[in-house]
Design a protein around this motif. Structure first.
Motif, mmCIF file in Angstrom:
data_model
loop_
_atom_site.group_PDB
_atom_site.id
_atom_site.type_symbol
_atom_site.label_atom_id
_atom_site.label_comp_id
_atom_site.label_asym_id
_atom_site.label_seq_id
_atom_site.Cartn_x
_atom_site.Cartn_y
_atom_site.Cartn_z
ATOM 1 N N TRP A 304 0.822 -1.032 0.170
ATOM 2 C CA TRP A 304 -0.140 0.053 0.123
ATOM 3 C C TRP A 304 0.796 1.174 0.043
ATOM 4 N N LEU A 305 1.810 1.208 0.859
ATOM 5 C CA LEU A 305 2.690 2.396 0.896
ATOM 6 C C LEU A 305 3.560 2.702 -0.152
ATOM 7 N N ARG A 306 3.949 1.620 -0.913
ATOM 8 C CA ARG A 306 4.721 1.779 -2.232
ATOM 9 C C ARG A 306 3.866 2.532 -3.177
ATOM 10 N N ASP A 307 2.411 2.731 -3.215
ATOM 11 C CA ASP A 307 1.774 3.216 -4.071
ATOM 12 C C ASP A 307 0.645 3.862 -3.570
ATOM 13 N N ALA A 308 0.858 4.562 -2.365
ATOM 14 C CA ALA A 308 -0.381 5.110 -1.507
ATOM 15 C C ALA A 308 -1.253 5.736 -2.544
ATOM 16 N N ASP A 309 -0.464 6.946 -3.043
ATOM 17 C CA ASP A 309 -1.258 7.956 -3.756
ATOM 18 C C ASP A 309 -2.334 7.115 -4.666
ATOM 19 N N GLU A 342 13.476 -7.901 15.232
ATOM 20 C CA GLU A 342 12.956 -8.988 15.088
ATOM 21 C C GLU A 342 13.396 -9.974 13.724
ATOM 22 N N VAL A 343 13.890 -9.072 12.786
ATOM 23 C CA VAL A 343 14.218 -9.442 11.640
ATOM 24 C C VAL A 343 15.943 -9.305 11.418
ATOM 25 N N PRO A 344 16.235 -10.482 10.987
ATOM 26 C CA PRO A 344 17.910 -10.626 10.883
ATOM 27 C C PRO A 344 18.361 -9.982 9.837
ATOM 28 N N ASP A 345 18.056 -8.480 9.643
ATOM 29 C CA ASP A 345 18.463 -7.489 8.675
ATOM 30 C C ASP A 345 19.235 -6.540 9.259
ATOM 31 N N GLU A 346 20.488 -6.782 8.994
ATOM 32 C CA GLU A 346 21.929 -5.521 9.502
ATOM 33 C C GLU A 346 21.367 -4.271 9.099
ATOM 34 N N ALA A 347 20.960 -4.173 7.498
ATOM 35 C CA ALA A 347 21.073 -2.771 7.060
ATOM 36 C C ALA A 347 19.539 -2.140 7.613
ATOM 37 N N LEU A 348 18.503 -2.961 7.807
ATOM 38 C CA LEU A 348 17.381 -2.205 7.943
ATOM 39 C C LEU A 348 17.477 -2.109 9.696
ATOM 40 N N SER A 349 18.095 -2.863 10.256
ATOM 41 C CA SER A 349 18.276 -2.446 11.783
ATOM 42 C C SER A 349 18.882 -1.378 11.871
ATOM 43 N N ALA A 350 20.033 -0.994 10.947
ATOM 44 C CA ALA A 350 20.639 0.178 11.190
ATOM 45 C C ALA A 350 19.484 1.417 10.900
ATOM 46 N N LEU A 351 18.900 1.085 9.989
ATOM 47 C CA LEU A 351 17.742 2.310 9.721
ATOM 48 C C LEU A 351 16.881 2.395 11.013
ATOM 49 N N LEU A 416 12.182 0.083 0.976
ATOM 50 C CA LEU A 416 13.661 -0.684 0.725
ATOM 51 C C LEU A 416 13.378 -2.281 1.017
ATOM 52 N N ASP A 417 12.297 -2.649 1.648
ATOM 53 C CA ASP A 417 12.061 -4.052 1.755
ATOM 54 C C ASP A 417 11.360 -4.778 0.840
ATOM 55 N N GLY A 418 11.446 -4.472 -0.315
ATOM 56 C CA GLY A 418 10.475 -4.774 -1.329
ATOM 57 C C GLY A 418 10.934 -6.216 -1.752
ATOM 58 N N SER B 157 17.214 -0.138 -5.801
ATOM 59 C CA SER B 157 18.157 1.360 -6.307
ATOM 60 C C SER B 157 17.811 2.173 -5.134
ATOM 61 N N LEU B 158 18.848 2.511 -4.346
ATOM 62 C CA LEU B 158 18.811 3.360 -3.314
ATOM 63 C C LEU B 158 18.468 4.724 -3.949
ATOM 64 N N THR B 159 19.261 5.191 -5.183
ATOM 65 C CA THR B 159 19.282 6.249 -5.697
ATOM 66 C C THR B 159 17.859 6.277 -6.371
ATOM 67 N N GLY B 160 17.259 5.177 -6.839
ATOM 68 C CA GLY B 160 15.834 5.641 -7.142
ATOM 69 C C GLY B 160 14.973 5.951 -6.127
ATOM 70 N N VAL B 161 15.031 5.419 -5.010
ATOM 71 C CA VAL B 161 14.373 5.579 -3.784
ATOM 72 C C VAL B 161 14.429 7.063 -3.215
ATOM 73 N N LEU B 162 15.704 7.464 -3.442
ATOM 74 C CA LEU B 162 16.003 8.833 -2.839
ATOM 75 C C LEU B 162 15.543 9.809 -3.965
#
Lengths: 420, 1248
Positions: A304-309, A342-351, A416-418, B157-162
């Motif tokens: 939904w959020l990816r294409d909320a508009d 809860e999710v073993p995802d380093e990058a998203l955890s950083a976020l 990001l998590d698509g 693509s992070l660039t795309g997202v940004l």
């Protein structure tokens, strides 16, 4: 004297606008206009159809200092319609009326009695066996207990107290003319026609009926549900019945739809439309102003959020196609997303850690930067900045920074998590 | 976790196929399939096995439910082995043989909590990912943050997202922008609010306009009053104008009446009227009588002229009867002819019946109904007897055939072998089957345990020792270890305390020394004596001077001395000031010196403390050394090198775990041996029992043999049952045979009895003895018809005679009627009747005419009589009036009448005129009107002039009133204009909508802008903390992928950004944009591999990593290098590479060690044998291929009732859009699908 009736209403707020409804293509613009007037017309219609003896208005006919004589003329027309039907009207002016120029200038028709603001008074309608006691607000803010000096009851008549009050305090309402339910019950009247509190409330103490009929027309999603007036039956022996009658033109509602995983945006659209249809089938209104809350699992939230508009536009278009009586005030997505850790995802955890640092204030500079942005944004609204939160912009207020960051997190995770 | 085997139970076109992915344990598994072989299907199945099968998947078309079914065998070093199959989301365990549904957390545990999305993003790299990632390198312009974070995050693509976030935010709001949505909506809100404010009608404005309306209304009312007055006066003048002539006329009429009365006697108007009326009536009656008399004479003449035929009229009733009988006469004549024809036909039928029965017309043979019925019944019984006979014979034949067939069948069924001993053995061996099945798992578990024991022993430094030695080791007790740890911690604490104390002393000493040296660095202390002498000299000087002045002895000497003194004093003042300053400083110094001394004393103390501390440290170290010696001794006994206690406690715990594993291993091994022996013993027993039944045992394990034994037992049991069934059936048939034969015989006897009865019945009817039942039945029918035929002939003869009589009677009646009045009464009756009818009509018409004339004559006689009476009455009336008026007979009546009427007329006119005057007076009495006329005293001309003046005044007032009305209209219009304009409330409502829009946009902006800002922040922070190791590892991989063409990846600052540069072997630095496409692909792959390694390091459980055709654009050498890198990655986790390039398989085989490579080949699809369920070309086990997308398209179109669009087909069949073009092209070319329309309008349906 056989059984007679009267109508008790309050908080008309004539010509007050409906708040928080953003425009969009297909929104039923026409139905929204003059909602408070149409509700008042319904009130007059109810009084005439039911053949009531009189109408009591317990304050706030007008809406603050919005002193437009259009309003006055409309009111006069309606009061005259009651006059032609032989129906008396009694009014106390409330806090909003006290600030209003019309209150001072409008010449009321002969059937309408306005209680004075300097002292409490009794207005007797001998032919229908009623003594009305009341006092109007002299100023906007009244901090004394007005009811304390109300006149003694008139023996042999039905005694009705008319008062604009917050009683012993109600959230969201200024604490004017404070008093207590028990205090009112002990005045010796049979009925208290109260106003000021916009939500319907009714009490019975020692046979005395004390009623807030609520406002005649809800004006934002905070005033949702049926709105109207009380129709009261009485005779020599006292009050027989108090019955609420719906009179709103626009009905505000909050529709919450929970969608279990797996669900697609199409499922969500279908579920919401089905609820909207049910709402219209269950409740009569010229227009339903609805806030939709979508409680969705992670996958649906992400989609939904990816294409909320697009989805929101689709939902509004579908709702408009299904009925020209629905205005979607807001579509609020409430993701029940998986939290960090809860999710073993380093990058998203950083976020998530970065967002938590802003939430907790550890990341002071960024927090200041964001609050600065919100401040600038609010300042663009100028004198209306104070209303921003009430009009659906809760996340624009610094106190709600955490809520804003929650939404930011959902948005970024969706982006990001698509997956591939 | 590793996927050892993938089971394609029913997936895509696969049925019952398996992919063995167990090799190698560490390295690279290549799954090779040429185009169309089903590689993509296998990859989807791999994902489906791990994360579930979507119910909407089109891969299930081969399965009855439409949902594909897939399974796998997973192995985890922590969790052991798990075999399962799944259809949809739910998985069922198969390894325990119970088929229980797996709780979701079991599979999640094997996957270490990695979700499908996360897996796809991080651990599955396809060719498309490589392409988009390579493009991202260009988009991100080599910015390190994005690349490092992107590599860790996986695809996307992070660039795309940004860019998306920035563009969206820019559309919504900019600080100084004017066209962004927030700003536009706020402006619209303000504009609307301004309009609303202007639109509001202020109360005083409204009241001013209302007042103007009221004034205009007052003005109108005033003018209306003036106009009304003027009109009233005008009206009065007009009345007077009418009244004045009427008054004059009245005077004239009064005079005329007086004249008439003077002329002679006058009677009342009423009498005069009656007299005139009576005279006129008398004259009228006379004229009427003459007229009636003339009409009577004329009627008499007409009556005598009419003549009537009385003879004809006398026979009128007779003639009318004949005319009515004409129709009946005509019908009887016609009926007579018909009846004669019918008589002929009936006579003919009667003759035929007689002839049929061989009788003469007068032969009355007696045959009764009983005899006839008897013949009919016998004929019917004959048919039934014949049918019964045929059925009995058929039943008998069928039974005999059945007995013969059962006999043959009994001969064909073999005698079954004796399976008693086999059943017993099979029952005993069946429970052993699960044991046999578990042997493989047990063996694998033992192998895993051994490996674990081996690796743990290695980690504990016990690599060379046997398990017995390890178990025999004397390990210090856990308590000793924790004591030692406590001791060391205490020593460390004491050491730390000492260090802290020493450090504190050092700091204190340094501080004190610094203070002392600061004091010492200051200026030296001034001389106290010098100061004192300077003060004395100054004071002396002042004294001398003062004395000189006081004593007045200030002379030349004194002056000189003064001057000297002044000079002297000035010098001394300076010295004193200097000394004073020095004294102040000295005072400070004195304090400093005191401090310095105390500092020095403190330093002394500190240095003593320090030496005490040194002593304590020495003893502490000695104590520690002694303890260490003991510690080492403790471990020497175990033959293990001693480390610090924490490590040794961990060592000891791990050693304990190792002992546990060794014990578990021993137990498992013993159980395995015991199970193996038990299974072998049962195997031999079952084998022997099978031989005993005359069958050869199948090769294979217990499971096969038990299955074979069960088949043999089932076969023997089936044979026995068959023989029993046939024998029972045969016995039953033989028992039935005699009763069938008896039935045939009984039928025969019944037929013989019938024949006797038949002969008797024929004789009774007089029929020949050989007559067959059908002929006999015909004769019976004839006998029954004979009496009817005779009755019919007689009936017709009687009716003909009656008709002839009626006709003769009618002719006679005609003749009688016509006698004497018709010329030829004997003519044809109908003709005569017509003549009589015409004559009667003429006679009747003449009679009617005469009767009418006679009636008229009677009426005229009556009128004549009435006229006579009227004349008499009128005469009497005139006489009566004269006597009433008393008129003498000689007075001329008409004169009196005329005078009286004239006077009455004058009086009438006078009355009317006075009425008009009263009317003009409108409510006034006549006298008042006449008085008003007299009082006015105006002539008609004067009145006309006054009226004209009033008319002018009225007109003037009317004009003024019209103007006032126009003004009133304008004022009302202004008031209405104010009230009718668009409501301020509506505008305010619209303004609120704009405001709500602005708030919604602003919220959206805040969300989007903060998201972009946060993402940039995270990217920067992540890059800061991970750049070093990630770049180093990615650089290493990149170097290998490019075979050393590039040596490393470095970061450099360009403006505000840190960028990634690839360093060539020759030292050149290239940005991502400067790399070739291939090198950029390799760079992206290197970054992803570094990211995957980093993420793997954080997982609780490793997961398989899947690469799909990522090396298609690599040349052979770089492919070989890449395969090496992937195999190396395979040491950390399972790595599976899907490819459709066979050369890659060859390259891998040539470059990778044998134990680092596993190859699974999917054979090309055999299009001719693509029937579902056929085993096919997968070279190791099973599998056939079909074009998934094409099949899905066909399936959707088969189910559709009308042509479908592309979008409908894609959504119904869950078909990936990327495979659409190829699939639909091939289907349309082959004619299987037909396309109508082009592009967006194209619709598809099945071809013929």
């Amino acid at each position: 004297m056989g059984t007679l009736k009267f109508v008790h209403c309050a908080d008309i707020h004539l010509d007050s606008p409906m708040r928080g409804l953003a425009r969009y293509d297909g929104a039923p613009v026409e139905q929204l206009r003059g909602a408070t007037r149409r509700a008042f017309e319904r009130l007059v219609g109810l009084a005439i159809d039911e053949g009531v003896a009189f109408v009591v208005i317990a304050g706030d006919l007008y809406d603050g200092d919005r002193d437009d004589y259009h309003t006055a003329m409309f009111l006069q027309r309606q009061l005259r319609a009651l006059q032609e039907a032989g129906i008396a009207v009694a009014v106390v002016y409330g806090n909003h009326d006290a600030a209003n120029e019309i209150t001072k200038r409008l010449a009321l028709p002969a059937n309408t009695y306005a209680f004075p603001s300097d002292l409490p008074a009794t207005h007797t309608l001998q032919d229908v066996g009623v003594a009305l006691h009341g006092r109007s607000y002299p100023t906007r803010a009244v901090s004394e207990d007005l009811s304390a000096r109300y006149p003694q009851p008139v023996p042999g008549l039905l005694n009705v107290g008319v008062l604009h009050t917050s009683v012993d305090g109600r959230p969201g309402h200024d604490p004017y003319a404070p008093c207590t339910i028990d205090g009112l019950a002990n005045r010796g009247y049979q009925y208290w026609a109260l106003g000021h509190v916009h939500k319907r409330e009714s009490y019975q103490r020692h046979g005395v009926r004390i009623v807030f009929p609520g406002n005649l027309q809800g004006r934002d999603v905070g005033e949702s549900g049926s709105k109207g007036a009380s129709l009261v039956e009485y005779d020599d022996s006292g009050i027989h019945s108090v019955e609420h009658r719906d009179l709103h033109a626009v009905r505000w509602d909050r529709v919450e739809v929970h969608l279990e995983e797996p669900a697609t945006p199409d499922d969500a659209l279908e579920a919401v439309l089905s609820r909207l249809q049910a709402l219209q089938a269950d409740h009569e209104a010229e227009l339903h102003a609805v806030r939709v809350v979508l409680a969705a699992g992670p996958a649906l939230s992400r989609n939904w959020l990816r294409d909320a508009d697009r989805f929101e536009a689709q939902l509004r278009a579908d709702a408009a196609a299904g009925s020209d009586r629905v205005w979607l005030e807001r579509i609020e997505l409430r993701p029940t997303a998986v939290r960090s850790g809860e999710v073993p995802d380093e990058a998203l955890s950083a976020l998530r850690e970065a967002l938590d640092a802003v939430r907790s204030g550890t990341s002071q500079q960024l927090r200041a930067e964001i609050t600065g942005l919100l401040g600038r944004l609010r300042s663009r609204f100028g004198p209306d900045a104070g209303q921003v939160a009430q009009l659906g912009g809760e996340i624009l207020v610094e106190d709600n920074l955490s809520a804003l960051l929650d939404e930011v997190e959902s948005l970024l995770v969706a982006e990001l998590d698509g997956g591939a | 976790m590793r996927v050892e085997r993938l089971d394609l139970v029913a997936y895509g076109h696969y049925r019952g196929a398996s992919l063995d992915l167990s090799r190698p344990q560490r390295g690279l598994t290549v799954v090779y399939g040429p185009n169309e072989a089903g590689k993509s299907t296998a990859r989807r199945a791999f994902l489906a096995a791990l994360f579930g099968v979507s119910a909407k998947s089109s891969d299930g078309y081969a399965y009855p439910s439409g949902v594909p079914k897939v399974g796998a065998s997973l192995v985890s070093s922590r969790r052991g082995r798990l075999d399962f199959v799944r259809q949809g989301a739910a998985a069922v365990a198969t390894s325990d043989g119970k088929g229980a549904t797996l709780p979701a957390q079991v599979l999640e545990g094997f996957l270490g909590g990695v979700s499908r999305e996360l897996y796809l993003r991080l651990f599955s790299v396809g060719h498309d990912d490589l392409r988009s990632g390579s493009e991202e390198l260009l988009d991100a312009d080599g910015e390190i943050g994005r690349l490092v974070f992107g590599a860790s995050l996986g695809a996307g693509s992070l660039t795309g997202v940004l860019r998306r976030l920035d563009e969206r935010a820019d559309r919504l709001y900019k600080d100084r922008g004017h066209t962004q949505r927030v700003t536009v909506a706020i402006k619209a809100h303000r504009d609307k609010m301004d309009q609303a404010r202007k639109q509001r009608v202020k109360a005083r404005d409204w009241e001013a306009k209302r007042k103007a309306v009221l004034e205009a209304e007052e003005s109108v009312k005033g003018l209306q009053g003036l106009l009304r007055d003027a009109r009233v006066e005008l009206s009065r003048m007009r009345r007077m104008s009418e009244a004045v002539p009427l008054a004059a006329r009245r005077v004239e009429l009064l005079a005329r009446a007086a004249v008439i009365e003077a002329q002679g006697p006058v009677v009342s108007r009423e009498w005069a009227g009656r007299a005139r009326e009576a005279q006129e009536r008398h004259d009228r009656a006379g004229r009427e009588r003459d007229s009636v008399l003339r009409r009577k004479v004329a009627l008499d003449g007409q009556i005598s002229a009419v003549s009537v035929a009385d003879e004809v009229m006398a026979r009128a009733a007779l003639i009318d009867g004949l005319v009515k009988g004409v129709d009946r006469y005509d019908k009887d004549r016609s009926d007579l002819a018909d009846r004669r024809v019918q008589l002929d036909r009936a006579a003919s039928q009667l003759s035929q019946l007689l002839e049929q029965l061989g009788l003469l017309s007068d032969d009355n043979r007696l045959v009764d109904e009983v005899q006839l019925a008897n013949v009919e019944e016998l004929a019917q019984r004959h048919a039934a007897l014949n049918a019964g006979m045929a059925a009995a014979e058929e039943e008998l034949g069928r039974l005999e055939e059945q007995i013969e067939a059962l006999g043959l069948r009994l001969g064909e069924v073999d005698a079954p072998p004796d399976v008693t001993s086999l059943s017993r053995v099979e029952a005993l061996a069946a429970p052993e089957m699960s044991r046999e099945a578990s042997l493989v798992a047990t063996r694998e578990a033992i192998r895993v345990l051994e490996s674990d024991v081996h690796s743990r022993a290695g980690r504990l430094g016990l690599a060379g020792r046997s398990t017995a030695e390890i178990e025999a080791m004397v390990i210090p007790a856990a308590g000793d270890l924790s004591d030692e740890q406590g001791r060391r911690q205490e020593l460390a604490a004491r050491r730390a305390q000492l260090d802290q104390e020493q450090e504190r002393l050092k700091v204190e000493m340094a501080r004190v020394e610094r203070l002392a040296s600061d004091i010492l660095a200051k200026r030296g202390v001034p001389d106290a004596d010098l100061l004192r002498s300077a003060r004395d000299r100054r004071d002396a000087g002042w004294r001398i001077a003062r004395q000189a002045i006081e004593t007045g002895r200030l002379d030349v000497d004194g002056a000189a001395l003064w001057a000297q003194g002044v000079e002297f004093l000035a010098g001394y003042e300076e010295a004193v000031a200097e000394a004073d300053a020095a004294a102040d400083e000295r005072f400070v110094h004195a304090a400093d010196i005191t401090s310095l001394e105390s500092h020095r004393a403190r330093l002394q103390e500190l240095s003593e403390d320090m030496s005490v501390l040194s002593g304590r440290r020495d003893s502490l170290e000695a104590e520690a050394a002694a303890g260490d010696e003991l510690w080492r001794g403790l471990w020497e006994r175990a033959g293990v090198e001693a480390h610090e206690p924490a490590r040794m406690i961990a060592w000891r715990e791990e050693h304990q775990e190792l002992l546990g594993l060794i014990r578990e291993l021993a137990a498992k091994t013993a159980a395995y041996r015991s199970d193996t022996e038990s299974v072998a013993a049962h195997l031999a027993a079952v084998r022997a029992a099978i031989v005993g039944t005359g069958n050869a045992p199948d090769p294979g394990g217990l499971q096969h043999l038990v299955a074979q034994a069960r088949a043999i037992i089932a076969d023997a049991s089936a044979k026995t049952q068959t023989r029993r069934d046939v024998e029972a059936e045969l016995g039953k048939a033989r028992l039935t045979l005699p009763s069938r034969r008896n039935a045939v015989e009984a039928q025969r006897k019944a037929l013989s009895g019938w024949e006797t009865l038949w002969a008797e019945a024929l004789a009774a009817l007089g029929l020949p003895a050989m007559t067959q039942p059908p002929a006999a039945l015909t004769a019976v029918h004839a006998y029954r018809a004979l009496p009817g035929a005779r009755r019919e002939v007689r009936g017709f003869e009687a009716r003909i005679a009656g008709l002839e009589r009626d006709l003769a009677n009618f002719a006679q009646r005609v003749k009688d009627a016509a006698a004497g009045i018709v010329d030829r009464p004997d003519a044809e009756p109908l003709e005569v009747v017509e003549g009589l009818r015409a004559m009667l009509a003429v006679a009747r018409e003449a009679t009617t005419r005469r009767e009418t004339l006679v009636c008229s004559l009677v009426e005229v006689d009556e009128q004549l009589r009435q006229c006579d009476e009227e004349l008499d009455e009128a005469h009497r009336n005139v006489s009566s009036l004269r006597s009433e008026a008393g008129l003498a007979a000689d007075v001329e009546l008409n004169g009196v009448v005329g005078r009286s009427l004239d006077l009455a007329d004058v009086r009438g006119r006078l009355e009317a005129l006075e009425g008009d005057l009263v009317a003009i007076g409108s409510g006034q009495a006549l006298g008042e009107v006449l008085r008003e006329v007299d009082a006015l005293g105006m002539t008609a001309d004067e009145l006309a002039a006054a009226s004209a003046a009033l008319v002018d005044e009225v007109e003037r007032h009317e004009v003024d009133l019209a103007h006032a009305n126009v003004t009133l209209g304008q004022r009302r219009g202004e008031l209405e204009a104010v009230t009718d304009e668009r409501s301020a409330a509506d505008l305010e409502q619209e303004a609120h909508q704009e405001l709500a829009s602005a708030v919604a946009h602003a919220s959206d902006y805040a969300r989007t802008a903060v998201a972009a800002r946060m993402l940039r922040k995270v990217i920067a922070d992540y890059a800061d903390s991970h750049r070093g190791p990630m770049l180093a590892r990615a650089g290493d991989v990149f170097c290998r992928l490019t075979e050393g063409a590039f040596s490393e990846l470095v970061a450099d600052v360009f403006g505000e950004k840190q960028k990634l540069l690839a360093k060539r072997r020759n030292g050149d630095l290239l940005t991502a944009g400067q790399l070739s496409d291939g090198a950029r692909d390799q760079l992206y792959l290197a970054l992803r591999i570094a990211g995957i390694e980093y993420q793997l390091g954080h997982l609780e459980e490793t997961v398989p990593i899947v690469f799909d055709d990522v090396l298609v654009n690599f040349d052979d050498d770089r492919s070989a290098a890449a395969l090496g890198v992937l195999a190396e990655l395979g040491r950390q986790s399972q790595v599976v590479l899907f490819t459709h390039h066979e050369t890659l398989v060859d390259t891998a085989a040539a470059t990778l060690p044998e134990d680092h490579l596993g190859v699974v080949r999917l054979a090309a699809r055999d299009h001719d044998s693509e029937e579902l369920g056929n085993s096919g070309g997968y070279d190791q086990r099973a599998g056939s291929e079909t074009d998934d997308a094409s099949q899905a398209v066909l399936r959707v179109l088969r189910e559709a009732s009308h042509p479908l669009s592309k979008a409908e087909i894609l959504s119904s069949g869950d078909i990936d859009e990327s495979s659409w073009a190829r699939a639909i092209r091939s289907l349309v070319e082959s004619g299987e699908v037909r396309q109508d329309g082009q592009k967006r309008g194209a619709r598809y349906h099945l071809g013929s």
